[in-house]
Design a protein around this motif. Sequence first.
Motif, mmCIF file in Angstrom:
data_model
loop_
_atom_site.group_PDB
_atom_site.id
_atom_site.type_symbol
_atom_site.label_atom_id
_atom_site.label_comp_id
_atom_site.label_asym_id
_atom_site.label_seq_id
_atom_site.Cartn_x
_atom_site.Cartn_y
_atom_site.Cartn_z
ATOM 1 N N MET A 56 0.067 -11.327 6.585
ATOM 2 C CA MET A 56 0.765 -10.813 7.745
ATOM 3 C C MET A 56 0.392 -9.349 7.927
ATOM 4 N N MET A 57 0.139 -8.992 9.138
ATOM 5 C CA MET A 57 -0.244 -7.623 9.461
ATOM 6 C C MET A 57 0.986 -6.891 9.978
ATOM 7 N N LEU A 58 1.189 -5.677 9.440
ATOM 8 C CA LEU A 58 2.341 -4.881 9.848
ATOM 9 C C LEU A 58 1.892 -3.445 10.017
ATOM 10 N N THR A 59 2.270 -2.864 11.130
ATOM 11 C CA THR A 59 1.911 -1.470 11.388
ATOM 12 C C THR A 59 3.197 -0.661 11.474
ATOM 13 N N ILE A 60 3.243 0.392 10.704
ATOM 14 C CA ILE A 60 4.415 1.269 10.728
ATOM 15 C C ILE A 60 3.969 2.600 11.318
ATOM 16 N N ARG A 61 4.650 3.050 12.348
ATOM 17 C CA ARG A 61 4.278 4.290 13.027
ATOM 18 C C ARG A 61 5.397 5.321 12.884
ATOM 19 N N ASP A 62 5.027 6.570 13.051
ATOM 20 C CA ASP A 62 5.979 7.688 13.098
ATOM 21 C C ASP A 62 6.901 7.732 11.879
ATOM 22 N N VAL A 63 6.307 7.665 10.701
ATOM 23 C CA VAL A 63 7.079 7.759 9.467
ATOM 24 C C VAL A 63 7.011 9.200 8.973
ATOM 25 N N ASP A 64 8.137 9.733 8.614
ATOM 26 C CA ASP A 64 8.213 11.099 8.094
ATOM 27 C C ASP A 64 7.313 11.226 6.860
ATOM 28 N N GLU A 65 6.483 12.228 6.846
ATOM 29 C CA GLU A 65 5.530 12.431 5.746
ATOM 30 C C GLU A 65 6.254 12.583 4.400
ATOM 31 N N TYR A 66 7.397 13.236 4.417
ATOM 32 C CA TYR A 66 8.187 13.403 3.183
ATOM 33 C C TYR A 66 8.596 12.039 2.627
ATOM 34 N N LEU A 67 9.009 11.132 3.506
ATOM 35 C CA LEU A 67 9.408 9.795 3.084
ATOM 36 C C LEU A 67 8.229 9.043 2.473
ATOM 37 N N VAL A 68 7.081 9.171 3.070
ATOM 38 C CA VAL A 68 5.879 8.517 2.536
ATOM 39 C C VAL A 68 5.550 9.072 1.155
ATOM 40 N N GLY A 78 4.434 4.766 -7.530
ATOM 41 C CA GLY A 78 3.156 4.958 -8.193
ATOM 42 C C GLY A 78 1.983 4.395 -7.402
ATOM 43 N N LYS A 79 2.209 4.058 -6.166
ATOM 44 C CA LYS A 79 1.146 3.501 -5.325
ATOM 45 C C LYS A 79 0.377 4.621 -4.639
ATOM 46 N N GLY A 80 -0.884 4.325 -4.291
ATOM 47 C CA GLY A 80 -1.760 5.342 -3.738
ATOM 48 C C GLY A 80 -1.672 5.493 -2.231
ATOM 49 N N THR A 81 -1.259 4.455 -1.545
ATOM 50 C CA THR A 81 -1.177 4.549 -0.091
ATOM 51 C C THR A 81 0.257 4.337 0.357
ATOM 52 N N GLY A 82 0.539 4.834 1.545
ATOM 53 C CA GLY A 82 1.884 4.689 2.087
ATOM 54 C C GLY A 82 2.274 3.240 2.288
ATOM 55 N N SER A 83 1.345 2.422 2.788
ATOM 56 C CA SER A 83 1.677 1.012 3.031
ATOM 57 C C SER A 83 1.937 0.278 1.723
ATOM 58 N N GLN A 84 1.111 0.555 0.701
ATOM 59 C CA GLN A 84 1.358 -0.065 -0.612
ATOM 60 C C GLN A 84 2.707 0.389 -1.167
ATOM 61 N N ALA A 85 3.024 1.663 -0.985
ATOM 62 C CA ALA A 85 4.288 2.200 -1.488
ATOM 63 C C ALA A 85 5.476 1.556 -0.774
ATOM 64 N N PHE A 86 5.358 1.360 0.534
ATOM 65 C CA PHE A 86 6.457 0.736 1.270
ATOM 66 C C PHE A 86 6.648 -0.715 0.851
ATOM 67 N N ILE A 87 5.570 -1.442 0.651
ATOM 68 C CA ILE A 87 5.676 -2.836 0.198
ATOM 69 C C ILE A 87 6.304 -2.885 -1.189
ATOM 70 N N ALA A 88 5.843 -2.018 -2.090
ATOM 71 C CA ALA A 88 6.418 -1.976 -3.441
ATOM 72 C C ALA A 88 7.891 -1.577 -3.378
#
Length: 98
Positions: free
Chosen positions: A1-13, A21-31
């Motif tokens: 499934m493809m999911l795009t998240i826009r306008d996320v606060d950089e601090y939150l990422v 401990g994930k390297g990308t924001g999308s991996q971190a959000f999934i984890a």
Amino acid sequence: MMLTIRDVDEYLVRQAKLATGKGTGSQAFIAGIELMVRQRDRIEDLEETVRSLREQVAVYQRTLRDAHAAAVQLAEVAGQGDMFHPTTDNPLRPGYRR
């Protein structure tokens, strides 16, 4: 499934990446979502444990209340009520001296 998240606060990422401990924001959000699901299940289990323990404590409190009432009645029936009042001259009272 493809999911795009826009306008996320950089601090939150950044915080999500640090926490997971994930390297990308999308991996971190999934984890983070996976962690949230596990934590939610754990919270539900703990809430059930708390409910069960509260019921158990209530039973113990009722038992103690009943035991106290029975002990008071026994002391009255046995005529030992004055043992608890050190001002009496009961020779059966612990510490009695003449």
